[in-house]
Design an enzyme around this catalytic site. Structure first.
Site, mmCIF file in Angstrom:
data_model
loop_
_atom_site.group_PDB
_atom_site.id
_atom_site.type_symbol
_atom_site.label_atom_id
_atom_site.label_comp_id
_atom_site.label_asym_id
_atom_site.label_seq_id
_atom_site.Cartn_x
_atom_site.Cartn_y
_atom_site.Cartn_z
ATOM 1 N N HIS A 72 5.456 0.353 -9.635
ATOM 2 C CA HIS A 72 6.254 -0.078 -7.815
ATOM 3 C C HIS A 72 6.331 -0.937 -7.540
ATOM 4 C CE1 HIS A 72 2.317 -0.229 -5.201
ATOM 5 N NE2 HIS A 72 3.621 -0.714 -4.579
ATOM 6 N N ASP A 120 0.329 3.574 -11.443
ATOM 7 C CA ASP A 120 1.540 2.419 -10.886
ATOM 8 C C ASP A 120 0.905 1.342 -11.689
ATOM 9 O OD1 ASP A 120 2.841 1.050 -9.214
ATOM 10 O OD2 ASP A 120 1.069 1.792 -7.566
ATOM 11 N N GLY A 216 2.741 -6.433 1.636
ATOM 12 C CA GLY A 216 2.861 -7.629 0.261
ATOM 13 C C GLY A 216 1.244 -8.101 -0.521
ATOM 14 N N SER A 218 0.676 -5.790 -2.785
ATOM 15 C CA SER A 218 1.204 -4.655 -3.937
ATOM 16 C C SER A 218 0.581 -5.407 -5.127
ATOM 17 C CB SER A 218 2.619 -4.137 -4.406
ATOM 18 O OG SER A 218 2.347 -3.150 -2.911
ATOM 19 N N GLY A 219 -0.201 -4.429 -6.453
ATOM 20 C CA GLY A 219 0.301 -5.506 -7.790
ATOM 21 C C GLY A 219 -1.036 -5.882 -7.877
#
Length: 319
Positions: A72, A120, A216, A218-219
């Site tokens: 995402h 994801d 912030g 994410s990932g």
């Protein structure tokens, strides 16, 4: 004699290179208990993913030329818009040990989002390899046979918000927080109030009240230590912001993607390690007794806070 000396020097050099390439080893990380600020070099695989000069997501270095992040986070396919930073301590700098790379390829999992934020996961290939140092190293990835029992202690890291309405200052260092894994049965029960969220086998949950990931982050990684190695269990995906009681954050479960990752990186030296929890998994006997199935409207606007924050940032960039 000269030839022998040269051979010994060559062997020493090769051993040094090999030691630097070992996944999951962070020589500067001596953390035992949690804190907020991560000392420089504590998480040498942490990547700051920038889109058009703005940090939007985290990622992890998994080899000298590949980065793992969340699907995402890939908001646009334009390769020239991406810059990845390694060895970064703060978003404001100066960052003495930092290097940056552009991106030559982005690969999003083909089954991403076949249900809410399922699969994801994405890969980003660097334009050129990075050299490993004490501040830039690859993490180990959880192999397909890994087991993360309920209450396993892990760490989440990132430059995201400190709270729902509290932005991390640009001059603040990378943040770290120690959190427990929450078993999928319990996590599925916790997310009953949110009808859009289905906790699948491709996900792993972790967190507790006031401790977890936020906008912030994410990932970025959910990482757990086994022996001397750090192993990535998850990729920060979604949650109800931020670290709300009863709603652990949800991560893509890395161990479910060993075959996919291996096929995509084609020959790259990515380290997969089996994480084995000790004792008994209390989640296996967990029984859900939630009566919250009618309360989904309360949380629906906030469920995808990672995605919404990225979209809002993109809107600002493109204006």
């Amino acid at each position: 004699m000269a030839a022998w000396i040269l051979l010994v020097c060559a062997l020493i050099t090769l051993q040094a290179v090999y030691a630097l390439s070992d996944c999951g080893v962070a020589p500067l990380n001596t953390r035992i208990v949690g804190g907020q600020n991560a000392p420089a070099g504590s998480w040498p695989w942490q990547v700051s993913v920038h889109y058009q000069s703005s940090h939007i997501c985290g990622g992890t270095l998994i080899s000298d030329q590949w980065v793992l992040t969340a699907a995402h986070c890939i908001i646009k396919n334009s390769l020239s818009a991406w810059t990845l930073y390694f060895g970064r301590e703060t978003q404001a700098g100066p960052n003495t040990h930092e290097v940056k790379r552009s991106v030559s390829q982005v690969i999003v999992h083909p089954n991403y989002n076949n249900s809410y934020l399922n699969n994801d996961i994405a890969l980003m290939k660097l334009s050129s390899p990075v050299s490993f140092t004490d501040y830039i190293r690859p993490i180990c990835l959880a192999s397909s046979s890994s087991q993360f029992y309920n209450s396993t202690s892990c760490w989440a890291t990132g430059w995201g918000k400190l709270g729902k309405n509290e932005t991390l200052p640009a001059n603040a260092p990378l943040q770290e927080v120690q959190i427990p894994v929450i078993g999928n049965k319990q996590c599925s029960c916790d997310y009953i109030p949110e009808k859009d969220a289905k906790i699948t086998q491709q996900m792993i949950c972790a967190g507790q009240q006031n401790k977890g990931a936020c906008q912030g982050d994410s990932g970025g990684p959910l990482q757990c230590k086994q022996g001397s190695k750090w192993i990535q269990a998850g990729i920060t995906s979604f949650g109800v912001p931020c670290a709300l009681a009863g709603f652990p954050e949800v991560y893509a479960r890395v161990s479910e993607f060993q075959t996919w990752i291996t096929n995509q990186v084609a020959g790259a030296n990515v380290g997969f390690v089996t994480f084995t929890s000790s004792g008994t998994d209390t989640d296996s006997s967990f029984v859900c007794r939630s009566n919250n199935s009618g309360n989904s409207a309360k949380f629906a606007p906030e469920l995808g806070f990672f995605i919404f924050s990225v979209k809002m940032l993109l809107d600002r960039i493109l204006v």
